[in-house]
Design a protein around this motif. Structure first.
Motif, short mmCIF file in Angstrom:
data_model
loop_
_atom_site.label_atom_id
_atom_site.label_comp_id
_atom_site.label_asym_id
_atom_site.label_seq_id
_atom_site.Cartn_x
_atom_site.Cartn_y
_atom_site.Cartn_z
N GLN D 156 50.51 -30.04 -12.89
CA GLN D 156 50.58 -31.13 -13.86
C GLN D 156 49.71 -30.77 -15.07
O GLN D 156 48.63 -30.21 -14.91
N GLY D 158 48.63 -33.09 -18.42
CA GLY D 158 48.83 -34.40 -19.01
C GLY D 158 49.83 -35.20 -18.19
O GLY D 158 49.70 -35.28 -16.96
N HIS D 159 50.85 -35.73 -18.84
CA HIS D 159 51.83 -36.54 -18.12
C HIS D 159 52.96 -35.70 -17.51
O HIS D 159 53.82 -36.23 -16.82
N GLY D 205 43.93 -32.53 -19.50
CA GLY D 205 43.69 -32.11 -18.11
C GLY D 205 44.96 -31.90 -17.33
O GLY D 205 46.03 -31.72 -17.91
N GLY D 206 44.83 -31.93 -16.01
CA GLY D 206 46.01 -31.71 -15.18
C GLY D 206 45.65 -31.56 -13.72
O GLY D 206 44.52 -31.83 -13.31
N VAL D 207 46.63 -31.10 -12.94
CA VAL D 207 46.45 -30.94 -11.50
C VAL D 207 46.96 -29.57 -11.07
O VAL D 207 48.01 -29.13 -11.53
N ARG D 291 45.64 -30.42 -3.46
CA ARG D 291 45.73 -30.57 -4.91
C ARG D 291 44.37 -30.87 -5.52
O ARG D 291 43.53 -31.52 -4.87
N VAL D 292 44.16 -30.39 -6.74
CA VAL D 292 42.87 -30.51 -7.40
C VAL D 292 43.08 -31.07 -8.80
O VAL D 292 43.88 -30.53 -9.57
N ALA D 293 42.37 -32.16 -9.11
CA ALA D 293 42.52 -32.80 -10.43
C ALA D 293 41.44 -32.32 -11.40
O ALA D 293 40.26 -32.32 -11.07
N PHE D 294 41.88 -31.92 -12.59
CA PHE D 294 40.96 -31.48 -13.64
C PHE D 294 40.98 -32.47 -14.80
O PHE D 294 42.04 -32.89 -15.25
#
Lengths: 355, 355, 355, 355
Positions: D156, D158-159, D205-207, D291-294
């Motif tokens: 991911q 952004g959106h 950001g993103g994932v 999964r890792v969120a940034f």
């Protein structure tokens, strides 16, 4: 496990004939002035080739601090450092690929790892102590700011023993003679003995004594973290060390309790210091005193019976440049390991109470 | 830090006059048969009141394993255990609330923590070693399955020294006499000396020797995790220990390298074992041999000068039931700590190679 | 590894149907008043059978502190404790000796250890969290003395989400309803959903939110010891947890930097708190905010396909008394693990500077 | 604490604008072939300046292995390494001496340590991850020999979300596009979005999703060492990470147990993998998925309100060369941290049973 310490942690790496010896000191508090000249000075004290008593190898050991220091002060971040290896004569060790030197770590590393960097002892070389010297020098800077002073000296070489109580010794003598003995006359005798042994292609051991002054009461932990247990582990991790004792040590085994006990005096001091400054594993405010026994260096310049990788009998003719007696160069290493242990105990002490 | 070991970790808790002594042994592999009778037997060996030589305190030390064992086998989960404290005479210690016993840990605990359980020495009491006995017994079960045997005995009490080479000793004698000396005649002399000292209200120290048989080459680590450094730390963490040496130890300081080196023989053995079974910090397959020096117990039944909490001079008249010599009961403790250290080194060895 | 924490270390032991659950808290500073009623109160919050929403098992969980406390204060020595297991119905689990419950730890323990205490999940049972509650309650006593307050509540059950900003919530509502939701109306809806799911013999998950107030700037470490990494590890170690996020968390992945950044305001505060109180792994003085995702409990009272020890297909008909939703009882566990993590970070912070 | 791991321990050091970034990997078994080109290749994957999407800083990051490798194989001794810092524009950061960048670690380091290397973020810079890349590459060499494969990709930005099940993805696409997205079309959209954000002087950001294939059942520990807790701590220790989830993660909070449970099938596999390959903290032989969120990078090229050292309001105009989106370069860092975690768990697994 190549890390020493609980809160102040020194992790070391490097082999004798690899690219560099180095380490990381983690847990060093922020705000301590870092005197790089002092660190280099301490390295010089350990260096070979300081006198005719020690090996003629020239090791220009220059430390490079890579991190954790900014504008002359520690930042609280890990201090990484390296000392490049130079002037190695790896070819001197070519014959050691195939055989095991007696009373060295060659065979045991082989048995443990299968793969072995045989050049100059590899990881088991006393060159590894370079990283301890750097870590120890940094610990000394911390302890100095607390008023703690560590002094070691050569107490015994072979049968020659300086058994004067340390209160009668002049510590300023220690760095004036190549043996690092705290008495000039005894130093001369010891030097003569070392030269004699060296000329025979042989080696000799001895005992180092160390006193730590200025430690307040309260450093050290109960149970497994006793201050003397930590000091003992530190000293026994130095190459060639075979024994450790503190206070009266082994000699006190034949004393009575009524003789050995240290009576308390008003002012929270003691009439005697048979305890060596530690009671129940915790410092009591008196000087901390301990002794460390070193065996003679295993590398002798005489033919020795040994075996090769296949387990067959053969003869070793060692070459290379080696110390006939490690004591003089081990004095600063004993101090360095003591400094690391005590600085660690100081940090632990900051956590003992809630107030 | 109340945890011992890196991979096999014993965490202990408990005070002399609290509810219980206990611990957790973590990292113990699954699948080992747990002989609870053996654990209880080991506890009995440490127990006071085994003979007229030791304290007359009756401690019915029964261990309760609370977890980590299922249908007679270890499960790989932590083994929690407790031993209830019973038969304490806390009133015997009421006078110690206000004063510091010489050469005990009273003052240093006070200095470190402010708060102090003064009854029977609290955490600094040798009763803490109960947890070590349980952990050590479990470690022995692991080592036994590997063919490793640990044997300690009283080598010296006061000036009486049994300096026979251990190959000449009959180890089965050790448990037959109350001193746990490996020679019946010397045991009688030592017993007489202990009784004499006891009648004077005094105490006496000594030396325990320990040999570990059956350890293959390869146990122990380079640098800070040297097997003898770990053994030294283990022994120095036992109450009243003042010194540790292995192989030739302090005596070897006056030997030459040519005398001390252990020549390798075909078959990967050595002609002598001056190294004490450890070279470069790693076992070499020979017997591991070390000695541990104990001071005389600090509690003597004679008046002693000391100070109170305010730092004022006073006199201590100790009461309570105490050992005149800890050596007999310390023998199994030395073995227990050796077992914990070696089992830990065994686990580390399982990680040294990729194959 | 059954130890949590670096400086404040909780080691736990115990299986669901063994003798006891217990632990040792080491590194707890001396001088803190120990309110045993509070510890017992915290245990009650975790206890099953508090309402018709949770399991009907009655567990009379009484903690016994065995050491480390003297005359109402911590002594700096390790605090050992046990909680006896009672009222187990081990026979309910007899059929689990031979088969693996889906999405439980039965198979993985079997694969790892060979030996397995299958009764009630053994070590993998959520009963293990009893020891965390005791350790966490002690940590809360320390934090309370520092003015730090930890509050968790049920934010989501199934599809029902309370997404009100926590500043608008009345925290005193949390303990007033059995769901531990911070909003009475939402709590009723959640309770109804849980009852509905329970009647179907099914289970449901949810999300817990936690806010920590009163932490000053400076707690947490760079690199691997980042405060949120430690909190994340703490939360993910709780049974049934599948996710952790702090500050904006996953949602922030679609924000721009210009929207997410927290502008600093005079007085060292921030205009917003999208960072969740932690920047660069270190607390910045704002509230610490994080969320924890729980899966539905794996034990459902419906037939499920599974396999036995031989790998053959079979059907599981679970019995026993189980929660249809762990969230209500997990709220205090989240707080306990947060307390242990923060108390540890507090101690580390005491070592960061030399002055 | 700058050390990661229990048995395989990576200790890192170094600041963005200091002499070097480096580390020590300790506990790496002997006998593993060390492919230095592979280590350098992994470093290149992390390097800035790989495409117009990432920062234009040129960092010629060349690793020098200083120890622990001999004749192409690991020796079991610690592997020390450094990567020199070059091409720093320290002057770009001169204005940061006096003020705190919003949502950076400037203020928190200042609050914690007092002393602060403000140049380029100092220790808090993402340049610290260079040492993780080297350690992770070594861990990958170990895992590769065990048949374990780690693959991460940008899921991911952004959106824009690539929510295709990974079984449907072509992993060979990942390294073909600058976003490291596993789908070429989505990669183009993501790249366009990053360029758009960059032109606005903003960040996004993103994932990242990561799958680990080939891990057998049995890796990971009960209680605090759960495999997903270790993975979570590893990921959350990476700069800019705000969340971690595995298996169904947060989404699974609204599922029923009957939907989420993974039925076991003959052959010890499962019908579904909602558990993400880990049950009870231990791998079950299925793919490990997390999964890792940034968050978006905190440095934006727009004026921001902030304060200076004195706490007074001021405005920050950031300069320097920065990523508009860290995801592409974070993909190999996620893999590196996963590799270190898994190699550590592999070693632990070697100790779980006695046989």
């Amino acid at each position: 496990m190549n890390t020493f310490g609980q809160l102040l942690r020194l992790t070391t790496f490097g082999e004798s004939h690899g690219s560099a010896i180095g380490g990381v000191l983690d847990g060093f508090p922020a705000g301590i002035a870092i005197d790089e000249d002092f660190i280099q000075y301490e390295l010089q004290r350990r260096k070979p080739g300081q006198s005719r008593l020690t090996t003629s190898r020239k090791e220009d050991d220059e430390v490079e601090l890579l991190s954790g220091v900014f504008e002359g002060k520690s930042t609280g971040c890990p201090i990484g450092f390296i000392v490049r290896n130079r002037n190695q004569h790896s070819k001197d060790y070519e014959n050691m690929r195939e055989l095991f030197r007696p009373s060295h770590a060659d065979y045991t590393y082989h048995a443990k790892y299968g793969v072995r960097d045989y050049r100059g002892g590899g990881r088991s070389s006393a060159r590894e102590t370079i990283a301890r010297m750097v870590g120890g020098a940094l610990a000394k800077l911390l302890l100095r700011a607390l008023g703690v002073q560590i002094t070691a000296w050569t107490r015994q070489v072979g049968h020659l023993v300086l058994d004067t109580d340390y209160h009668q010794l002049d510590f300023s003598e220690i760095e004036r003679n190549p043996v690092r003995c705290a008495d000039a006359q005894m130093a001369e005798k010891m030097a003569a003995l070392i030269m004699e042994v060296k000329q025979e292609g042989d080696t000799i051991g001895g005992v180092i004594e160390c006193v730590v002054q200025g430690v307040p009461a309260g450093w050290g932990d109960p149970a497994f973290g006793k201050l003397h247990a930590r000091l003992g582990a530190a000293m026994l991790s130095i190459n060639a060390v075979k024994g450790f004792e503190y206070g009266l040590g082994f000699a006190g085994s034949s004393w009575r309790g009524s003789e050995q006990n240290d009576a308390f005096l008003p002012g929270f001091t003691t009439a005697t210091n048979h305890s060596g400054g530690i009671q129940g594993g915790i410092s009591n405010g008196q000087d901390i005193v301990f002794r460390v026994a070193f065996k003679p260096v295993a590398t002798i310049l005489q033919p020795q019976s040994t075996i090769n990788l296949a387990g067959e009998a053969t003869t070793l003719d060692a070459r290379g440049r080696h110390d006939a007696c490690v004591l003089p160069r081990a004095v600063p290493i004993v101090e360095a390991m003591a400094a690391l242990t005590l600085a660690d105990a100081y940090l632990a002490q900051r956590l003992s109470r809630f107030d």
